[in-house]
Design a protein around this motif. Structure first.
Motif, PDB file in Angstrom:
ATOM      1  N   MET A  41      28.683  27.687  47.787  1.00 27.14           N
ATOM      2  CA  MET A  41      29.982  28.307  48.075  1.00 27.14           C
ATOM      3  C   MET A  41      30.807  28.393  46.782  1.00 27.14           C
ATOM      4  N   GLN A  42      31.390  29.565  46.545  1.00 27.69           N
ATOM      5  CA  GLN A  42      32.233  29.711  45.356  1.00 27.69           C
ATOM      6  C   GLN A  42      33.641  29.214  45.674  1.00 27.69           C
ATOM      7  N   ARG A  43      34.330  28.756  44.654  1.00 28.39           N
ATOM      8  CA  ARG A  43      35.665  28.201  44.891  1.00 28.39           C
ATOM      9  C   ARG A  43      36.648  29.260  45.373  1.00 28.39           C
ATOM     10  N   PHE A  44      36.351  30.561  45.135  1.00 32.34           N
ATOM     11  CA  PHE A  44      37.306  31.588  45.574  1.00 32.34           C
ATOM     12  C   PHE A  44      36.867  32.311  46.848  1.00 32.34           C
ATOM     13  N   ASP A  45      35.899  31.726  47.587  1.00 32.31           N
ATOM     14  CA  ASP A  45      35.456  32.358  48.839  1.00 32.31           C
ATOM     15  C   ASP A  45      36.594  32.486  49.855  1.00 32.31           C
ATOM     16  N   ARG A  46      37.440  31.470  49.942  1.00 30.65           N
ATOM     17  CA  ARG A  46      38.533  31.543  50.939  1.00 30.65           C
ATOM     18  C   ARG A  46      39.503  32.665  50.577  1.00 30.65           C
ATOM     19  N   ALA A  47      39.769  32.824  49.285  1.00 28.68           N
ATOM     20  CA  ALA A  47      40.635  33.938  48.850  1.00 28.68           C
ATOM     21  C   ALA A  47      39.966  35.276  49.159  1.00 28.68           C
ATOM     22  N   LEU A  48      38.646  35.349  48.959  1.00 27.72           N
ATOM     23  CA  LEU A  48      37.933  36.608  49.244  1.00 27.72           C
ATOM     24  C   LEU A  48      38.049  36.972  50.721  1.00 27.72           C
ATOM     25  N   HIS A  49      37.954  35.950  51.583  1.00 24.15           N
ATOM     26  CA  HIS A  49      37.990  36.237  53.026  1.00 24.15           C
ATOM     27  C   HIS A  49      39.345  36.749  53.482  1.00 24.15           C
ATOM     28  N   GLN A  50      40.378  36.502  52.702  1.00 27.01           N
ATOM     29  CA  GLN A  50      41.722  36.974  53.080  1.00 27.01           C
ATOM     30  C   GLN A  50      42.008  38.391  52.579  1.00 27.01           C
ATOM     31  N   CYS A  51      41.082  38.971  51.835  1.00 27.52           N
ATOM     32  CA  CYS A  51      41.326  40.331  51.319  1.00 27.52           C
ATOM     33  C   CYS A  51      41.398  41.324  52.473  1.00 27.52           C
ATOM     34  N   ILE A  52      42.266  42.332  52.324  1.00 28.61           N
ATOM     35  CA  ILE A  52      42.472  43.229  53.458  1.00 28.61           C
ATOM     36  C   ILE A  52      41.426  44.341  53.534  1.00 28.61           C
ATOM     37  N   SER A  53      40.583  44.486  52.529  1.00 27.63           N
ATOM     38  CA  SER A  53      39.506  45.480  52.622  1.00 27.63           C
ATOM     39  C   SER A  53      38.307  44.989  51.819  1.00 27.63           C
ATOM     40  N   LEU A  54      37.142  45.554  52.150  1.00 26.02           N
ATOM     41  CA  LEU A  54      35.924  45.177  51.425  1.00 26.02           C
ATOM     42  C   LEU A  54      36.020  45.596  49.964  1.00 26.02           C
ATOM     43  N   GLU A  55      36.681  46.733  49.732  1.00 26.66           N
ATOM     44  CA  GLU A  55      36.811  47.187  48.348  1.00 26.66           C
ATOM     45  C   GLU A  55      37.638  46.190  47.538  1.00 26.66           C
ATOM     46  N   ARG A  56      38.741  45.726  48.132  1.00 30.83           N
ATOM     47  CA  ARG A  56      39.583  44.758  47.406  1.00 30.83           C
ATOM     48  C   ARG A  56      38.853  43.436  47.212  1.00 30.83           C
ATOM     49  N   GLN A  57      38.063  43.068  48.209  1.00 32.69           N
ATOM     50  CA  GLN A  57      37.257  41.844  48.102  1.00 32.69           C
ATOM     51  C   GLN A  57      36.316  41.947  46.894  1.00 32.69           C
ATOM     52  N   ARG A  58      35.721  43.111  46.741  1.00 35.32           N
ATOM     53  CA  ARG A  58      34.780  43.283  45.621  1.00 35.32           C
ATOM     54  C   ARG A  58      35.530  43.180  44.292  1.00 35.32           C
ATOM     55  N   PHE A  59      36.714  43.802  44.217  1.00 34.91           N
ATOM     56  CA  PHE A  59      37.466  43.749  42.955  1.00 34.91           C
ATOM     57  C   PHE A  59      37.928  42.314  42.644  1.00 34.91           C
ATOM     58  N   LEU A  60      38.325  41.588  43.681  1.00 32.39           N
ATOM     59  CA  LEU A  60      38.747  40.200  43.432  1.00 32.39           C
ATOM     60  C   LEU A  60      37.550  39.358  42.976  1.00 32.39           C
ATOM     61  N   ASP A  61      36.410  39.606  43.590  1.00 30.75           N
ATOM     62  CA  ASP A  61      35.176  38.909  43.194  1.00 30.75           C
ATOM     63  C   ASP A  61      34.878  39.181  41.709  1.00 30.75           C
ATOM     64  N   VAL A  62      34.969  40.450  41.320  1.00 32.93           N
ATOM     65  CA  VAL A  62      34.705  40.822  39.918  1.00 32.93           C
ATOM     66  C   VAL A  62      35.715  40.125  38.995  1.00 32.93           C
ATOM     67  N   ALA A  63      36.999  40.159  39.353  1.00 32.54           N
ATOM     68  CA  ALA A  63      38.036  39.559  38.489  1.00 32.54           C
ATOM     69  C   ALA A  63      37.807  38.051  38.340  1.00 32.54           C
ATOM     70  N   CYS A  64      37.533  37.375  39.454  1.00 31.06           N
ATOM     71  CA  CYS A  64      37.365  35.904  39.394  1.00 31.06           C
ATOM     72  C   CYS A  64      36.101  35.531  38.626  1.00 31.06           C
ATOM     73  N   ALA A  65      34.993  36.180  38.941  1.00 33.66           N
ATOM     74  CA  ALA A  65      33.725  35.829  38.274  1.00 33.66           C
ATOM     75  C   ALA A  65      33.821  36.103  36.775  1.00 33.66           C
ATOM     76  N   THR A  66      34.480  37.182  36.410  1.00 36.13           N
ATOM     77  CA  THR A  66      34.609  37.532  34.990  1.00 36.13           C
ATOM     78  C   THR A  66      35.536  36.551  34.273  1.00 36.13           C
ATOM     79  N   ALA A  67      36.636  36.176  34.913  1.00 36.10           N
ATOM     80  CA  ALA A  67      37.546  35.197  34.301  1.00 36.10           C
ATOM     81  C   ALA A  67      36.835  33.848  34.107  1.00 36.10           C
ATOM     82  N   LEU A  68      36.022  33.452  35.092  1.00 35.19           N
ATOM     83  CA  LEU A  68      35.279  32.184  34.956  1.00 35.19           C
ATOM     84  C   LEU A  68      34.278  32.248  33.796  1.00 35.19           C
TER      85      LEU A  68
END
Ligand code: IPD
Ligand code: CA
Ligand code: CA
Length: 272
Positions: free
Chosen positions: A1-28
Motif C-alpha cells: 500500500m502506498q502512503r498516498f492511497d487514501r488521498a487517491l481514493h478521495q479524488c473526484i475523478s479517475l483522471e484526477r486520481q492519475r494526476f495525483l498519483d503522478v505528482a506524488c510518485a514523482t515528488a517521492l
C-alpha cells in the motif's frame, strides 16, 4: 500500500486520481535523489547576488522532467530551472515544478527542503504534492479531495486571535530593492503575533499552514513553482489565500497571504 492511497481514493475523478498519483510518485522519486545527495559536497552557482542553484536542483529537475515526459507526454512543464517556462502561463494545462525548494538551506546543510509539483488547469491548481525528503513527509491534495500528510487528512488550525498565532514569512532574493517593504510588513506583523518564522522553503511554509503547524504565512515576490502546490494544500485544508489587500490569489501576482481563514482579515489589516 502506498502512503498516498487514501488521498487517491478521495479524488473526484479517475483522471484526477492519475494526476495525483503522478505528482506524488514523482515528488517521492526526486526527494530520494535529494536525500541521497544531502550530505555530499555541492557544486554551488549564483543565479543572482544571493540566489543559488546547485547540481542537485538541476539533477532533481532533470529527473522530474524525464518522468513527467514519460507519464504525461501531452502536458507541458513550467519548471524553475528551465528557461522561458513562464511563457506556458497561457496554456490551458501544465505542471508547475520546484525541483528543490529551500536551495539556500540545502547548500548550507540545513535540513528544511522540499520538492513541489502541481498541475494547473486554467491557472487553478487541480492536484499538488510537496515532499520533505529528510523528514519523509509527503503532503498532497486534489481539488475537492482534501489535504493529506502521508496517510492522514490534515486541517488548518482554529487559532482565533493573532496573539496566539505562529506566522511564517520569507525574504525575496532582490532584497536590496524590497528591504523597506519587507521591514514595513515585519514591523506591523511581528508585534501582533506570538512569533514569526523564516524557515527558508515557501512550499513547506504553505504545507505547514495546511497541516496546522503554522497559523499563517506571507511573502512577496514568490514564483508559481514556490506556491502552486501549497495553494491547493491550504485551501483543501480549510485555509485561505489572497493578496495583501484580500484580492483573489494567483501564483502570478507578487503577494501571497495564506492563513487558517479565521485570522485572514486581521492579517489583511496589517499587510494591506
Ligand atoms: C525560495 C524559498 C524561500 C523563499 C524564496 C524562494 P528556492 O525558493 O522558497 O523560502 O523566501 O523567495 O525563492 O530558491 O529555494 O527554490
Ligand atoms: Ca522555491
Ligand atoms: Ca527551487
Amino acid at each position: 500500500m502506498q502512503r498516498f492511497d487514501r488521498a487517491l481514493h478521495q479524488c473526484i475523478s479517475l483522471e484526477r486520481q492519475r494526476f495525483l498519483d503522478v505528482a506524488c510518485a514523482t515528488a517521492l522519486a526526486a526527494g530520494q535523489l535529494i536525500r541521497d545527495r544531502f550530505h555530499q559536497p555541492h557544486d554551488i552557482h549564483l543565479k543572482g547576488a544571493i540566489d543559488l542553484v546547485t547540481e542537485t536542483d538541476l539533477a532533481s529537475e532533470a529527473l522530474i522532467l524525464d518522468r513527467l515526459a514519460k507519464l504525461t507526454p501531452d502536458i507541458p512543464v513550467m519548471a524553475e530551472e528551465s528557461s522561458r517556462s513562464l511563457s506556458l502561463r497561457s496554456q490551458p494545462q501544465y505542471w508547475v515544478v520546484d525541483p528543490l525548494d529551500g536551495t539556500t538551506n540545502f547548500a548550507h546543510g540545513v535540513p528544511h527542503i522540499a520538492v513541489s509539483i502541481a498541475l494547473l488547469e486554467n491557472e487553478l491548481p487541480k492536484v499538488g504534492a510537496i515532499y520533505h525528503p529528510l523528514l519523509d513527509e509527503l503532503y498532497c491534495a486534489s481539488l475537492g479531495g482534501g489535504s493529506w500528510l502521508n496517510e492522514d487528512r490534515v486541517q488548518v488550525t482554529q487559532t482565533p486571535e493573532l496573539i496566539s498565532a505562529l506566522v511564517a514569512t520569507g525574504f525575496p532574493y532582490d532584497i536590496e530593492h524590497s528591504l523597506l517593504t519587507v521591514l514595513r510588513h515585519l514591523s506591523r506583523v511581528l508585534p501582533r503575533v506570538r512569533d514569526i518564522r523564516r524557515a527558508g522553503a515557501a512550499a513547506l511554509d504553505l504545507a505547514y499552514v495546511a497541516c496546522g503547524r503554522l497559523d499563517g504565512f506571507y511573502e512577496i515576490n514568490l514564483q508559481p513553482w514556490d506556491t502552486a502546490a501549497g495553494w491547493l494544500l491550504v485551501e483543501e485544508a480549510g485555509g485561505r489565500l489572497s493578496t495583501f489587500d484580500d484580492s483573489p490569489y494567483s501564483p502570478f501576482v507578487p503577494q501571497l497571504l495564506a492563513s487558517n481563514n479565521r485570522l485572514h482579515s486581521a492579517l489583511v489589516q496589517l499587510l494591506k
